[in-house]
Design a protein around this motif. Sequence first.
Motif, PDB file in Angstrom:
ATOM      1  N   THR A 170       0.847  -1.188   0.000  1.00 26.49           N
ATOM      2  CA  THR A 170       0.000   0.000   0.000  1.00 26.49           C
ATOM      3  C   THR A 170       0.889   1.247   0.000  1.00 26.49           C
ATOM      4  N   VAL A 171       0.348   2.310  -0.562  1.00 29.08           N
ATOM      5  CA  VAL A 171       0.992   3.615  -0.511  1.00 29.08           C
ATOM      6  C   VAL A 171       0.130   4.484   0.387  1.00 29.08           C
ATOM      7  N   ASN A 172       0.762   5.138   1.353  1.00 27.09           N
ATOM      8  CA  ASN A 172       0.005   5.908   2.350  1.00 27.09           C
ATOM      9  C   ASN A 172       0.515   7.345   2.425  1.00 27.09           C
ATOM     10  N   LEU A 173      -0.430   8.231   2.650  1.00 28.63           N
ATOM     11  CA  LEU A 173      -0.102   9.655   2.791  1.00 28.63           C
ATOM     12  C   LEU A 173      -0.629  10.139   4.132  1.00 28.63           C
ATOM     13  N   ASP A 174       0.028  11.127   4.683  1.00 29.97           N
ATOM     14  CA  ASP A 174      -0.440  11.720   5.936  1.00 29.97           C
ATOM     15  C   ASP A 174      -1.831  12.319   5.701  1.00 29.97           C
ATOM     16  N   PRO A 175      -2.848  11.927   6.511  1.00 26.26           N
ATOM     17  CA  PRO A 175      -4.211  12.434   6.277  1.00 26.26           C
ATOM     18  C   PRO A 175      -4.303  13.952   6.322  1.00 26.26           C
ATOM     19  N   ARG A 176      -3.374  14.601   7.005  1.00 23.48           N
ATOM     20  CA  ARG A 176      -3.425  16.064   7.086  1.00 23.48           C
ATOM     21  C   ARG A 176      -2.938  16.721   5.801  1.00 23.48           C
ATOM     22  N   ILE A 214      -2.572   1.185  -4.206  1.00 25.06           N
ATOM     23  CA  ILE A 214      -1.699   0.018  -4.150  1.00 25.06           C
ATOM     24  C   ILE A 214      -0.617   0.209  -5.201  1.00 25.06           C
ATOM     25  N   ALA A 215       0.618   0.108  -4.773  1.00 25.95           N
ATOM     26  CA  ALA A 215       1.743   0.376  -5.679  1.00 25.95           C
ATOM     27  C   ALA A 215       1.697  -0.587  -6.852  1.00 25.95           C
ATOM     28  N   GLY A 216       1.946  -0.064  -8.040  1.00 27.26           N
ATOM     29  CA  GLY A 216       1.990  -0.906  -9.236  1.00 27.26           C
ATOM     30  C   GLY A 216       0.644  -1.106  -9.903  1.00 27.26           C
ATOM     31  N   MET A 217      -0.407  -0.497  -9.399  1.00 28.76           N
ATOM     32  CA  MET A 217      -1.733  -0.607 -10.025  1.00 28.76           C
ATOM     33  C   MET A 217      -2.167   0.769 -10.519  1.00 28.76           C
ATOM     34  N   ASP A 218      -2.973   0.770 -11.574  1.00 28.07           N
ATOM     35  CA  ASP A 218      -3.608   2.019 -11.984  1.00 28.07           C
ATOM     36  C   ASP A 218      -4.541   2.475 -10.880  1.00 28.07           C
ATOM     37  N   LEU A 219      -4.805   3.782 -10.848  1.00 36.20           N
ATOM     38  CA  LEU A 219      -5.617   4.318  -9.745  1.00 36.20           C
ATOM     39  C   LEU A 219      -7.007   3.683  -9.687  1.00 36.20           C
ATOM     40  N   ASP A 220      -7.637   3.457 -10.865  1.00 37.20           N
ATOM     41  CA  ASP A 220      -8.994   2.890 -10.862  1.00 37.20           C
ATOM     42  C   ASP A 220      -8.984   1.459 -10.329  1.00 37.20           C
ATOM     43  N   ALA A 221      -8.028   0.675 -10.827  1.00 36.38           N
ATOM     44  CA  ALA A 221      -7.936  -0.724 -10.370  1.00 36.38           C
ATOM     45  C   ALA A 221      -7.621  -0.763  -8.883  1.00 36.38           C
ATOM     46  N   LYS A 223      -8.346   1.512  -6.634  1.00 31.41           N
ATOM     47  CA  LYS A 223      -9.521   1.922  -5.848  1.00 31.41           C
ATOM     48  C   LYS A 223     -10.502   0.768  -5.707  1.00 31.41           C
ATOM     49  N   GLN A 224     -10.674   0.035  -6.800  1.00 34.13           N
ATOM     50  CA  GLN A 224     -11.611  -1.098  -6.763  1.00 34.13           C
ATOM     51  C   GLN A 224     -11.146  -2.160  -5.758  1.00 34.13           C
ATOM     52  N   VAL A 225      -9.863  -2.468  -5.790  1.00 34.88           N
ATOM     53  CA  VAL A 225      -9.332  -3.480  -4.867  1.00 34.88           C
ATOM     54  C   VAL A 225      -9.469  -3.004  -3.414  1.00 34.88           C
ATOM     55  N   ILE A 226      -9.118  -1.742  -3.176  1.00 35.74           N
ATOM     56  CA  ILE A 226      -9.202  -1.221  -1.800  1.00 35.74           C
ATOM     57  C   ILE A 226     -10.658  -1.233  -1.323  1.00 35.74           C
ATOM     58  N   ASP A 227     -11.587  -0.812  -2.198  1.00 37.07           N
ATOM     59  CA  ASP A 227     -13.009  -0.826  -1.810  1.00 37.07           C
ATOM     60  C   ASP A 227     -13.461  -2.249  -1.469  1.00 37.07           C
TER      61      ASP A 227
END
Length: 280
Positions: A170-176, A214-221, A223-227
């Motif tokens: 996973t790629v994570n960013l500070d929520p702030r 998720i690193a290595g995936m397109d943003l749409d794909a 998002k679908q996996v995370i959802d």
Amino acid sequence: MNSMVKIRADAVEVRPLSAPFGAEIHGLQWGVPSRALVQTLTRALRRHLLLIFRGQVSPTHDQLDDFFRPFGKLVSETFDGRFHYGTFTDKDADQVHRKGQFNYVVNTDEGQTELVWHSDHFQRPQAKIMSILEAIEFEPGSVPTQFRDMYTAYEMLPLEKRGPLEYKQTVNLDPRTMDTKKYPRLADSMHPVFRAHPHSGRRCLYVNEFTHRIAGMDLDASKQVIDELLAHARENAPVITHHWQVGDICVWDNVGLQHRRDAMPPGQRRKLRQFEGVAE
Ligand SMILES: [Fe+2]
């Protein structure tokens, strides 16, 4: 009590909750814990995931440091922790108490918006293995904290769903500072989708409501996996709701347990003291 007095294990009682996980800990006194007490509490934490210390006096900074140091590394004594706390301050905290440079923060939650499911420090590279939170003030009937067990969520994930994500991160960013247009960068932290607890090796589903992609995936794909993974967690992760009593200190496995709370209605007050916690 003198903080150098060794506290023995047999004074402590572990009372499992009538719930999917969690246990109350009674009879605790502050001081440097004996090896046997560290083992007793580590065993209880592995088995029950959430420990609620009840009936003890409120610890001082030094007592917290002395007591929790043997469970790993104090966040404030790691490179990552020193960097973080030496560089940033928490603007939401109404008071920042510092011993030397830092030790803990008191958060007043009045009027705050919902805090969605997350694990503390997911946006940092180093895992925080124990989160520690004390109720300083808590109006009866005020908003409780919920916890969910992401080890079970992982274990309930069908093998065919695990395979394609086995070595993904996973790629994570500070929520702030989630807005990558305003604050351009690739990542604040990366963690395996199925992260292992660094001490026990037990794996959990390490995706939360803030996971960016998720690193290595397109943003749409991605998002679908995370959802899908979050829907799976909502369905399968056991949840408990903790109604705080003043003086409760919740200590939890911050790798395998996530937490959240509802929005705080105006006029309702709860004040929690957050100790920086224990890192890997
Ligand atoms: Fe948190």
